[in-house]
Design an enzyme around this catalytic site. Structure first.
Site, PDB file in Angstrom:
ATOM      1  N   ASP A 134      13.279   7.476   7.310  1.00  0.00           N
ATOM      2  CA  ASP A 134      13.771   6.109   7.014  1.00  0.00           C
ATOM      3  C   ASP A 134      12.648   5.050   6.075  1.00  0.00           C
ATOM      4  OD1 ASP A 134      11.692   6.215   9.018  1.00  0.00           O
ATOM      5  OD2 ASP A 134      11.961   4.852  10.617  1.00  0.00           O
ATOM      6  N   TYR A 160       9.257   2.668   5.033  1.00  0.00           N
ATOM      7  CA  TYR A 160       8.150   3.051   5.330  1.00  0.00           C
ATOM      8  C   TYR A 160       8.020   1.658   6.330  1.00  0.00           C
ATOM      9  CZ  TYR A 160       5.852   6.048   2.461  1.00  0.00           C
ATOM     10  OH  TYR A 160       5.728   7.472   1.264  1.00  0.00           O
ATOM     11  N   PHE A 207      10.287   7.353   0.014  1.00  0.00           N
ATOM     12  CA  PHE A 207       8.103   8.102  -0.136  1.00  0.00           C
ATOM     13  C   PHE A 207       7.990   6.594  -1.253  1.00  0.00           C
ATOM     14  CE2 PHE A 207      10.835  11.659   0.908  1.00  0.00           C
ATOM     15  CZ  PHE A 207       9.870  12.667   2.192  1.00  0.00           C
ATOM     16  N   HIS A 223       8.376  19.134   5.511  1.00  0.00           N
ATOM     17  CA  HIS A 223       8.842  18.052   5.386  1.00  0.00           C
ATOM     18  C   HIS A 223       7.278  17.493   5.003  1.00  0.00           C
ATOM     19  CE1 HIS A 223       7.911  13.842   5.182  1.00  0.00           C
ATOM     20  NE2 HIS A 223       9.494  13.610   5.346  1.00  0.00           N
TER      21      HIS A 223
END
Length: 224
Positions: free
Chosen positions: A64, A66, A77, A186
C-alpha cells in the site's frame, strides 16, 4: 478521484460498475473528506496513467502507499523529489548497484521506470496518514487483481517481480506461458537479507526482454 482514460479503461471499466467498487468509492471519498489520505486524490491512478496497458513490460507489485506526508504519488516504492529515499527503496538501489552496476541516486523518484513500461502497482491504492495498511480489505484488492488479470491476458512477454508474501500471493493469477515470474523476499530491511539481495531480478528481466526482441529497461535513476 482521478479517472482512468487510456487503454486500461477497456479492461477496468467494468469494475467501476460493480457493487464492490461503488462501495469502495464511497468509503474512499469519505476518507479523503474526513482524514488525511495518501496519495493526493489526483495521483491515485498514476501507475495506470504513466504506464498504459499496451506498454507494460514489467510489473512490480507493492503493498500500500507510503503513509507519511509528501511521500506517496501513486507508484509503488517511489517517492517524490525532495523526499528521503525510504529503506525498502534504498535496498532496491543496493541490489541494482550489485546486479547492474547502477550508481545509487540522490532521490527515490521512479517515474523514469514507469514511462519505460514498468507498472508499479500497489495492491491497495490509498492509505490514511500515519496508519500503514489502514485501507486494507476496503475493496482495492479486487480492483488491482483485475489489473493484474488484464496484464496476464496480454499476448506478449511480461516480467513480474513478486517481492514478499503479499505480492507472491498473486502468482496464481499469472497463467500466461509467455510471461516470466520472478520471486524474492521483500526489500524491506526486515527481510532483504533473506534473499532479496543477490536475486538479480533486474538483469534477469532485461535478459528476458532482450531475448524476446523487446527493449530492456534502463534501470538507472538519474540524480536530480
Amino acid at each position: 478521484m482521478a479517472a482512468i482514460n487510456n487503454d486500461w479503461l477497456e479492461y477496468l471499466n467494468q469494475e467501476f460498475t460493480k457493487p464492490y467498487y461503488k462501495e469502495l468509492y464511497q468509503k474512499v471519498k469519505s476518507e479523503y473528506e474526513h482524514h488525511t489520505v495518501f496519495p493526493p486524490s489526483d495521483e491515485l491512478f498514476s501507475a495506470f496513467h504513466l504506464t498504459p496497458l499496451s506498454k507494460v513490460k514489467v510489473v512490480v507489485i507493492g503493498q500500500d502507499p507510503y503513509h507519511e506526508p509528501g511521500q506517496a504519488h501513486g507508484l509503488s516504492f517511489s517517492v517524490k523529489p525532495g523526499i528521503a529515499t525510504p529503506p525498502s527503496l534504498q535496498n532496491i538501489y543496493k541490489e541494482l548497484q550489485t546486479d547492474c552496476g547502477c550508481f545509487i541516486p540522490n532521490n527515490g523518484y521512479l517515474i523514469k521506470w514507469a514511462k519505460q513500461g514498468v507498472l508499479m502497482l500497489n495492491t491497495v491504492l490509498t492509505v490514511r496518514a500515519h496508519e500503514a495498511n489502514s485501507h486494507r480489505m476496503m475493496g482495492w484488492e479486487q480492483f488491482t487483481d483485475a489489473a493484474i488479470k488484464a496484464v496476464n491476458e496480454q499476448d506478449r512477454p511480461v516480467v513480474y517481480m513478486l517481492w514478499g508474501k503479499p505480492a507472491q500471493s498473486k502468482k496464481s493469477m499469472i497463467t500466461n506461458p509467455k510471461h516470466k515470474v520472478l520471486m524474492a523476499p521483500h526489500p524491506s530491511p526486515l527481510s532483504a537479507y533473506r534473499g532479496f539481495f543477490g536475486c538479480q531480478h533486474f538483469s534477469t528481466a532485461n535478459r528476458f526482454l532482450t531475448e524476446n526482441g523487446l527493449e530492456p529497461i534502463d534501470w538507472q535513476i538519474d540524480n536530480i
